[in-house]
Enzyme design. Structure first.
Site, mmCIF file in Angstrom:
data_model
loop_
_atom_site.group_PDB
_atom_site.id
_atom_site.type_symbol
_atom_site.label_atom_id
_atom_site.label_comp_id
_atom_site.label_asym_id
_atom_site.label_seq_id
_atom_site.Cartn_x
_atom_site.Cartn_y
_atom_site.Cartn_z
ATOM 1 N N TYR A 179 1.098 9.580 7.917
ATOM 2 C CA TYR A 179 0.288 8.348 7.979
ATOM 3 C C TYR A 179 0.885 7.192 7.162
ATOM 4 O O TYR A 179 1.806 7.378 6.402
ATOM 5 C CB TYR A 179 -1.188 8.617 7.681
ATOM 6 C CG TYR A 179 -1.630 9.014 6.295
ATOM 7 C CD1 TYR A 179 -0.789 9.018 5.202
ATOM 8 C CD2 TYR A 179 -2.958 9.400 6.099
ATOM 9 C CE1 TYR A 179 -1.248 9.379 3.942
ATOM 10 C CE2 TYR A 179 -3.422 9.769 4.837
ATOM 11 C CZ TYR A 179 -2.554 9.750 3.765
ATOM 12 O OH TYR A 179 -3.013 10.099 2.540
ATOM 13 N N GLU A 180 0.316 6.035 7.382
ATOM 14 C CA GLU A 180 0.809 4.771 6.825
ATOM 15 C C GLU A 180 2.292 4.565 7.132
ATOM 16 O O GLU A 180 3.078 4.123 6.304
ATOM 17 C CB GLU A 180 0.496 4.661 5.328
ATOM 18 C CG GLU A 180 -0.339 3.400 5.109
ATOM 19 C CD GLU A 180 -1.116 3.350 3.828
ATOM 20 O OE1 GLU A 180 -2.067 4.142 3.717
ATOM 21 O OE2 GLU A 180 -0.792 2.511 2.988
ATOM 22 N N GLY A 181 2.663 4.889 8.362
ATOM 23 C CA GLY A 181 4.052 4.778 8.814
ATOM 24 C C GLY A 181 4.763 6.105 8.611
ATOM 25 O O GLY A 181 4.919 6.540 7.470
ATOM 26 N N ILE A 205 0.591 5.649 -1.220
ATOM 27 C CA ILE A 205 0.744 6.921 -0.493
ATOM 28 C C ILE A 205 1.817 7.770 -1.184
ATOM 29 O O ILE A 205 1.680 8.982 -1.331
ATOM 30 C CB ILE A 205 1.115 6.668 0.985
ATOM 31 C CG1 ILE A 205 0.037 5.810 1.658
ATOM 32 C CG2 ILE A 205 1.325 7.986 1.731
ATOM 33 C CD1 ILE A 205 -1.365 6.340 1.581
ATOM 34 N N SER A 230 0.815 -1.228 0.000
ATOM 35 C CA SER A 230 0.000 0.000 0.000
ATOM 36 C C SER A 230 0.847 1.275 0.000
ATOM 37 O O SER A 230 0.400 2.310 -0.461
ATOM 38 C CB SER A 230 -0.943 0.008 1.202
ATOM 39 O OG SER A 230 -0.216 0.211 2.389
#
Lengths: 382, 259
Positions: free
Chosen positions: A362-364, A245, A241
């Protein structure tokens, strides 16, 4: 630059661009102002088959890979990262089923996702478990034929708007990360509710809410994969994913560059369009270099991932860091190019700069991504 | 329900020039698009098919490159595309076009409805729809803004007027021309685009549709464009303001100048 995309990939780009130009750009300022979820736009995307890109053909999708999603997201993010985030979060939410779900689960959820009949969301973050995913406190206990979930997930994109939630919970807390398992929780399940909608700095068209599970009872067959494999599924999900991003950063950076160059050609100071000044040219050139470099890295990482390599974490993290840091820099510079006008809401670059910040978080976070890259380097050179 | 949608490929209105010799539109080197009104006719046909079942056939008369708009129509939901193309059709006016399309529709067999855009944005005549209905000997309604109901062989619809709308009932088969208010056309879907890419477009010549040579193209066209000019600008206008009495006073004063 020509990246030699296939005809199908060109079609994906065209379709996403058409919706972005017709539906997203005219609405983005209003959605941002009203903090409003783009339900109609997402329905239009579904009608144009964009939700089926990443769903395998046997479940009614196109069987596309990481590069196909990346291309769609790039075009969407040129219009609005808030809208594009809502789309991306749907993919993120269903990836665990795609990666580790049973045939029955895939049959149950994927066709609806491909047609946009149901939307998904991903429930990982908690108040004490963000970068440190091992701090998860949500629990799941087997009681006869049902799992009973307790806990609260925080800052969940598409929370309250999606109908299908993939949630990680501790099934054997004593085992640490190996005691975590993923589940599907559906809107309307007993004991499942939503907290208030968050009021955010950027990506205001996306919905962010808490997911609250109080003795939330779900059937036994909602467990994704085997017990104790939750973290592995989460890591695999994030690996595929993150280029998405990165692509949000890419589309956003491109949009900011487009605005900056257009403005610099029109704005006259000292008797010349400001693009005639070398200080401005260098700034725009640096922006263009960074955008193109991000594109090349993202497409390369996505192709690498689509080749299903044994290890994809490093490539995935590298493109996420590079493209999202680029987006923050390029949108900030775009505001600078537009000067006072750039700071005003009448021009879109102000929103772009606010939208960029979340991409580094976000997303790490980008710090965590660098940890991943560092750890991989350490392994490679051992 | 079998619906034929007539679609014209037109030059993009952003870039219109006239051929100085023939006083007709210069089409060379101009980007072509689907006539915007036809897009609404197509969308309506696809919606009717989605609700009532059946088939949507996109029909165009034009040069070989008009195939592009038929593929676009398939990507937007048409089942197939038929292009009527022949050197003999060149220079057709609205009468010859109506005759040619009439023959083409009859060649395609029985139909329930023919849908057209209100007019094409290049010629702006709004004559081909009614002309085609006359050729086909079916009733027609122009400027349809809404189809209310379709029940059996009967259709209730709204015809847009300057000051409201008429409600009209007419039998099937029939021909309708539509205005933009009727719907919002969809974005072509990915599946539609892939289908369009692979689709085979049927091409019919003048002989295939049984068209008489003296009824088609320039030879079959009674219209001659003898001159093209911009209409003269309107004279000066004055808008009176103030109370009714003041406005009347001003009017009388102005009229006085002419007595």
């Amino acid at each position: 630059m020509d990246y030699l995309l296939t005809e199908e990939q060109q079609m994906i780009k065209e379709t996403a661009r058409e919706i972005t130009e017709k539906k997203v750009i005219p609405m983005r300022a209003e959605l941002d102002e009203r903090n409003a979820f783009p339900t109609e736009i997402l329905q239009d995307m579904a009608k144009a088959d964009l939700f089926g890109i990443f769903v395998p053909e046997e479940y009614g999708g196109f069987g596309g890979g990481c590069l196909d999603i990346v291309l769609a997201l790039e075009e969407m993010a040129r219009g609005c990262v808030g809208v594009a985030t809502s789309y991306a979060a749907n993919a993120l939410g269903i990836f665990p089923v795609l990666i580790s779900g049973s045939k029955e689960q895939k049959e149950k959820y994927l066709p609806d996702i491909a047609q946009g009949k149901r939307w998904a969301a991903f429930g990982l973050t908690e108040s004490n478990a963000g970068s440190d995913a091992s701090g998860i406190q949500t629990t799941a206990v087997l009681d006869g034929d049902e799992w009973v979930l307790n806990g609260t997930k925080q800052w969940i994109t598409n929370g309250g708007e999606a109908q299908v939630y993939t949630i990680i919970a501790m099934t054997d807390p004593s085992k640490g990360p190996r005691g975590a398992t993923m589940f599907v929780v559906e809107d309307g399940d007993p004991g499942f509710s939503y907290g208030k909608k968050e009021d955010k700095m950027g990506i205001r068209a996306s919905a962010t809410r808490e997911l609250i599970m109080q003795d939330c009872r779900i059937p036994k067959d909602r467990m994704i994969g085997r017990r104790g494999t939750g973290f592995i599924t989460v890591m695999k999900t994030l690996d595929i994913s993150r280029p998405g991003i990165a692509s949000l950063g890419l589309g956003l950076g491109q949009a900011a560059l487009d605005e900056a160059v257009t403005y610099a050609k029109q704005r006259v100071q000292f008797g010349k369009p400001i693009i005639a000044f070398q200080a401005m040219q260098h700034m725009l050139a640096d922006m263009a270099i960074q955008v193109e470099a991000a594109r090349a890295l993202i497409y390369a990482a996505a192709k690498h991932i689509d080749n299903n390599p044994k290890n994809m974490s490093k490539a995935s993290s590298m493109c996420k860091v590079f493209a999202t840091d680029m987006a923050m820099k390029v949108t900030t510079d775009a505001v600078q190019v537009l000067g006072g006008y750039g700071y005003m809401k009448e021009y879109p670059v102000e929103k772009m700069m606010r939208d960029a910040k979340i991409l580094q978080i976000y997303e790490g976070t980008n710090q965590i991504q660098r940890n991943v890259i560092g750890q991989e380097l350490n392994k490679e050179y051992s | 329900m079998k619906i034929v949608v007539c679609i014209k490929q037109v030059p993009d209105a952003k870039d219109v020039r006239l051929d100085p010799e023939t006083n007709t539109l210069a089409r060379e080197g101009v980007e072509s698009i689907m006539n915007p009104f036809d897009r609404h006719a197509l969308e309506e046909a696809v919606r009717i098919k989605e609700e009532h079942g059946g088939e949507v056939v996109a029909l165009s008369m034009g040069p070989p490159q008009a195939e592009t708009v038929l593929r676009e129509a398939i990507s937007c939901g048409a089942d197939r595309g038929v292009l009527v193309s022949d050197r003999g059709f060149a220079g057709a006016d609205t009468w010859a076009t109506s005759y040619t399309l009439g023959n083409a529709v009859q060649t395609l067999g029985e139909f329930d409805m023919v849908l057209c855009g209100k007019q094409a944005i290049d010629g702006d005549t709004a004559q081909v729809g009614p002309g085609l209905a006359t050729q086909l000997r079916v009733p027609f309604v122009t400027c349809v803004q809404k189809i209310r109901t379709i029940e059996g062989k009967s259709l209730d619809l709204e015809r847009m007027m300057d000051d409201g709308y008429d409600v009209v009932r007419l039998p099937i088969p029939c021909l309708l021309t539509v205005v933009k208010d009727i719907n919002e056309p969809r974005t072509p879907s990915l599946k539609g685009k892939m289908k369009a890419k692979k689709a085979e477009i049927t091409v019919l010549s003048a002989a295939d549709i049984g068209a008489k040579p003296d009824c088609i193209g320039l030879a079959g066209s009674p219209t001659r464009v003898v001159n093209v000019f911009s209409p003269p600008p309107r004279g000066d206008r004055t808008v009176f303001t103030g109370s009714a009495e003041e406005q009347v006073d001003q009017l009388v004063e102005q009229l006085g100048k002419y007595i």
